[in-house]
Design a protein around this motif. Structure first.
Motif, mmCIF file in Angstrom:
data_model
loop_
_atom_site.group_PDB
_atom_site.id
_atom_site.type_symbol
_atom_site.label_atom_id
_atom_site.label_comp_id
_atom_site.label_asym_id
_atom_site.label_seq_id
_atom_site.Cartn_x
_atom_site.Cartn_y
_atom_site.Cartn_z
ATOM 1 N N ILE A 1 43.399 11.445 -48.999
ATOM 2 C CA ILE A 1 43.072 12.636 -49.777
ATOM 3 C C ILE A 1 42.083 12.189 -50.846
ATOM 4 C CG2 ILE A 1 43.923 14.402 -51.367
ATOM 5 C CD1 ILE A 1 46.671 14.100 -50.033
ATOM 6 N N ALA A 2 41.033 12.968 -51.059
ATOM 7 C CA ALA A 2 40.074 12.676 -52.128
ATOM 8 C C ALA A 2 39.756 13.982 -52.845
ATOM 9 C CB ALA A 2 38.810 12.051 -51.567
ATOM 10 N N GLN A 3 39.797 13.929 -54.162
ATOM 11 C CA GLN A 3 39.455 15.086 -54.987
ATOM 12 C C GLN A 3 38.684 14.588 -56.201
ATOM 13 O OE1 GLN A 3 42.850 17.427 -56.084
ATOM 14 N NE2 GLN A 3 43.501 17.754 -53.988
ATOM 15 N N SER A 4 37.848 15.456 -56.752
ATOM 16 C CA SER A 4 37.140 15.110 -57.978
ATOM 17 C C SER A 4 36.885 16.384 -58.764
ATOM 18 C CB SER A 4 35.823 14.393 -57.673
ATOM 19 O OG SER A 4 34.961 15.251 -56.951
ATOM 20 N N GLY A 5 36.583 16.218 -60.044
ATOM 21 C CA GLY A 5 36.296 17.369 -60.871
ATOM 22 C C GLY A 5 36.108 16.984 -62.321
ATOM 23 N N SER A 6 36.007 18.009 -63.152
ATOM 24 C CA SER A 6 35.899 17.842 -64.606
ATOM 25 C C SER A 6 37.030 18.622 -65.239
ATOM 26 C CB SER A 6 34.584 18.402 -65.130
ATOM 27 O OG SER A 6 33.522 17.567 -64.794
ATOM 28 N N VAL A 7 37.484 18.151 -66.390
ATOM 29 C CA VAL A 7 38.543 18.860 -67.099
ATOM 30 C C VAL A 7 38.325 18.724 -68.596
ATOM 31 C CG1 VAL A 7 40.194 16.933 -67.129
ATOM 32 C CG2 VAL A 7 41.041 19.263 -67.139
ATOM 33 N N ASP A 8 38.637 19.787 -69.298
ATOM 34 C CA ASP A 8 38.562 19.836 -70.754
ATOM 35 C C ASP A 8 39.934 19.436 -71.288
ATOM 36 O OD1 ASP A 8 38.219 20.459 -73.422
ATOM 37 O OD2 ASP A 8 37.314 22.408 -73.041
ATOM 38 N N LEU A 9 40.013 18.316 -72.006
ATOM 39 C CA LEU A 9 41.281 17.818 -72.545
ATOM 40 C C LEU A 9 41.411 18.220 -74.008
ATOM 41 C CD1 LEU A 9 41.265 14.132 -71.235
ATOM 42 C CD2 LEU A 9 42.462 16.086 -70.236
ATOM 43 N N PRO A 10 42.346 19.118 -74.338
ATOM 44 C CA PRO A 10 42.603 19.411 -75.747
ATOM 45 C C PRO A 10 43.277 18.195 -76.397
ATOM 46 C CG PRO A 10 43.665 21.019 -74.295
ATOM 47 C CD PRO A 10 43.141 19.918 -73.450
ATOM 48 N N ALA A 11 43.061 17.974 -77.652
ATOM 49 C CA ALA A 11 43.658 16.825 -78.347
ATOM 50 C C ALA A 11 45.180 16.896 -78.312
ATOM 51 C CB ALA A 11 43.183 16.787 -79.796
ATOM 52 N N GLY A 12 45.804 15.797 -77.871
ATOM 53 C CA GLY A 12 47.251 15.651 -77.932
ATOM 54 C C GLY A 12 48.064 16.442 -76.939
ATOM 55 N N ARG A 13 47.435 17.173 -76.017
ATOM 56 C CA ARG A 13 48.191 17.989 -75.071
ATOM 57 C C ARG A 13 48.071 17.438 -73.655
ATOM 58 N NH1 ARG A 13 46.585 23.924 -73.847
ATOM 59 N NH2 ARG A 13 45.695 23.672 -75.912
ATOM 60 N N ILE B 1 36.328 15.158 -69.533
ATOM 61 C CA ILE B 1 36.240 13.987 -68.663
ATOM 62 C C ILE B 1 35.946 14.443 -67.233
ATOM 63 C CG2 ILE B 1 37.793 12.548 -70.049
ATOM 64 C CD1 ILE B 1 39.924 13.130 -67.791
ATOM 65 N N ASP B 2 35.420 13.517 -66.461
ATOM 66 C CA ASP B 2 35.280 13.678 -65.016
ATOM 67 C C ASP B 2 36.291 12.740 -64.378
ATOM 68 O OD1 ASP B 2 32.988 15.442 -65.117
ATOM 69 O OD2 ASP B 2 31.824 13.683 -65.710
ATOM 70 N N TYR B 3 36.784 13.128 -63.215
ATOM 71 C CA TYR B 3 37.762 12.274 -62.540
ATOM 72 C C TYR B 3 37.525 12.265 -61.034
ATOM 73 C CZ TYR B 3 40.107 16.606 -61.252
ATOM 74 O OH TYR B 3 40.377 17.854 -60.741
ATOM 75 N N ARG B 4 38.010 11.200 -60.408
ATOM 76 C CA ARG B 4 38.049 11.065 -58.950
ATOM 77 C C ARG B 4 39.433 10.557 -58.587
ATOM 78 N NH1 ARG B 4 33.075 7.387 -58.139
ATOM 79 N NH2 ARG B 4 31.710 8.559 -59.483
ATOM 80 N N ILE B 5 40.061 11.211 -57.652
ATOM 81 C CA ILE B 5 41.383 10.801 -57.186
ATOM 82 C C ILE B 5 41.280 10.466 -55.708
ATOM 83 C CG2 ILE B 5 43.753 11.547 -56.737
ATOM 84 C CD1 ILE B 5 43.474 13.373 -59.180
ATOM 85 N N ARG B 6 41.859 9.328 -55.356
ATOM 86 C CA ARG B 6 41.948 8.920 -53.957
ATOM 87 C C ARG B 6 43.403 8.588 -53.660
ATOM 88 N NH1 ARG B 6 36.643 5.168 -54.138
ATOM 89 N NH2 ARG B 6 37.769 4.334 -55.890
ATOM 90 N N VAL B 7 43.903 9.132 -52.580
ATOM 91 C CA VAL B 7 45.273 8.855 -52.151
ATOM 92 C C VAL B 7 45.199 8.311 -50.739
ATOM 93 C CG1 VAL B 7 47.573 9.813 -51.755
ATOM 94 C CG2 VAL B 7 46.090 10.814 -53.521
ATOM 95 N N ILE B 8 45.894 7.193 -50.516
ATOM 96 C CA ILE B 8 45.957 6.615 -49.177
ATOM 97 C C ILE B 8 47.418 6.426 -48.821
ATOM 98 C CG2 ILE B 8 45.410 4.644 -47.710
ATOM 99 C CD1 ILE B 8 42.935 4.186 -49.429
ATOM 100 N N LYS B 9 47.803 7.015 -47.685
ATOM 101 C CA LYS B 9 49.160 6.857 -47.174
ATOM 102 C C LYS B 9 49.071 6.190 -45.816
ATOM 103 C CE LYS B 9 51.536 9.912 -44.889
ATOM 104 N NZ LYS B 9 52.324 11.031 -44.396
ATOM 105 N N GLN B 10 49.820 5.096 -45.645
ATOM 106 C CA GLN B 10 49.830 4.372 -44.382
ATOM 107 C C GLN B 10 51.266 4.268 -43.893
ATOM 108 O OE1 GLN B 10 47.829 0.814 -45.848
ATOM 109 N NE2 GLN B 10 46.068 1.344 -44.570
ATOM 110 N N GLY B 11 51.444 4.441 -42.598
ATOM 111 C CA GLY B 11 52.774 4.340 -42.024
ATOM 112 C C GLY B 11 52.704 4.263 -40.519
ATOM 113 N N PRO B 12 53.866 4.332 -39.887
ATOM 114 C CA PRO B 12 53.930 4.223 -38.431
ATOM 115 C C PRO B 12 53.103 5.287 -37.700
ATOM 116 C CG PRO B 12 56.119 4.073 -39.394
ATOM 117 C CD PRO B 12 55.174 4.438 -40.494
#
Length: 105
Positions: free
Chosen positions: A52-64, A35-46
């Motif tokens: 934060i933004a990251q993306s990549g590909s990962v090999d997912l073994p079945a059931g793990r 799969i390919d993925y994109r992660i976005r994190v937004i933190k808001q405060g005083p």
């Protein structure tokens, strides 16, 4: 474009040996796939807004469970923080997942 139905299990965890504030997004698939993925994190405060933004590909073994990445974020008592994870399979969006950062701690 139609979303792919991959029957994925997706969650946030914290690193087993990590310091406070470490967030680890996990994905588990019933079948082996890449799969390919994109992660976005937004933190808001005083003190302002952090992203934060990251993306990549990962090999997912079945059931793990497989960690996509690890990142650290400091969250204050008055901060709001959200993690958005988009997953793609063969160029087709397979899901969008949203979590409060606090769900990882």
């Amino acid at each position: 474009m139609m979303a792919a139905d991959l029957n994925l299990r997706v969650w946030l965890g914290s690193g087993a040996d990590a310091q406070a504030g470490m967030i680890v997004p996990y994905v588990q698939s019933p079948a082996h796939r890449i799969i390919d993925y994109r992660i976005r994190v937004i933190k808001q405060g005083p003190s302002g807004t952090s992203r934060i933004a990251q993306s990549g590909s990962v090999d997912l073994p079945a059931g793990r469970p497989t960690a996509l990445t690890r990142f650290s974020i400091s969250i204050g008592a008055h901060d709001q923080c959200q993690v958005e994870l988009l997953i793609f399979s063969q160029g087709i969006q397979a899901g969008t997942y949203r979590f409060a950062c606090a769900s990882a701690f």
